[in-house]
Scaffold this active site. Structure first.
Site, short mmCIF file in Angstrom:
data_model
loop_
_atom_site.label_atom_id
_atom_site.label_comp_id
_atom_site.label_asym_id
_atom_site.label_seq_id
_atom_site.Cartn_x
_atom_site.Cartn_y
_atom_site.Cartn_z
N ASP B 79 -18.28 54.11 -1.46
CA ASP B 79 -17.11 53.29 -1.83
C ASP B 79 -17.28 52.86 -3.28
O ASP B 79 -18.27 52.21 -3.62
CB ASP B 79 -16.99 52.07 -0.92
CG ASP B 79 -16.48 52.43 0.47
OD1 ASP B 79 -16.30 53.63 0.76
OD2 ASP B 79 -16.27 51.49 1.27
N ASP B 109 -19.12 48.41 8.64
CA ASP B 109 -19.76 49.18 7.57
C ASP B 109 -21.21 48.74 7.44
O ASP B 109 -21.52 47.55 7.44
CB ASP B 109 -19.04 48.95 6.23
CG ASP B 109 -17.82 49.85 6.04
OD1 ASP B 109 -17.68 50.85 6.78
OD2 ASP B 109 -17.01 49.56 5.14
#
Lengths: 121, 121
Positions: B79, B109
């Site tokens: 990310d 996550d």
């Protein structure tokens, strides 16, 4: 053998503390990467990594979810290690790449290094 | 819609910085758990979490692997967030549970908090 079954068998070897069986399932050129740490490249580096690990009285990798797509297997786990009479629990996700010969060629586990250090203190 | 496609669309909304679209894909009672942090429970808590996030100039969630089994979707991603002119990159794996109505009910996550803090410093 299906890739998912290879990883299930690999986890089962850890859960018997059968390290010889686990090493036998690793490719000679495996890359084992605990993401917050440097990768261990090759089976000898993996054995050296484990030699630095504190002695475990028992191991229990609890698999919450496992799935595969082709030779890639993904897991969500809590890895538990009984060390000095206390269970140390690491929450993580791991991804495995299984080679055509059924050996594990790549293994990457994602976890929080502070959680690891806190649990193993 | 297939669960994997829901998550692909969700990631695409983030990558357009279309937060309204992303929120619209979350269930009202979503549990969003960045594992090293406390979970955000409910859509309002998720919006509050994002309000504490530094302003992003661009977002790029790079999906290395994605797969689904039923309503569960697993990803390995990097990310990336463009903040103050510099890309901040977080290596992670994430798991999503998609509700029968196609909304994201759970999102977890797994990453290293020190990496997160280092990148966002």
């Amino acid at each position: 053998m299906e890739a998912e079954q290879v990883v299930r068998d690999f986890i089962a070897a850890w859960n018997r503390s059968d390290f010889d069986a686990a090493y036998a399932m690793m490719a000679d050129d495996i890359i084992w990467h605990n993401i917050p740490m440097e990768p261990a490249v090759g089976i000898d580096a993996c054995k050296a990594l484990m030699a630095n690990f504190p002695p475990t009285e028992a191991i229990d990798f609890e698999t919450h979810h496992i799935m595969a797509n082709g030779n890639i297997v993904m897991t969500e786990r809590t890895d538990r290690f009984l060390i000095a009479g206390r269970w140390r629990n690491i929450r993580l996700m791991g991804i495995f790449e299984v080679n055509p010969d059924g050996k594990i060629g790549k293994w990457r586990d994602y976890f929080d290094l502070l959680e690891f250090q806190r649990e193993f203190a």
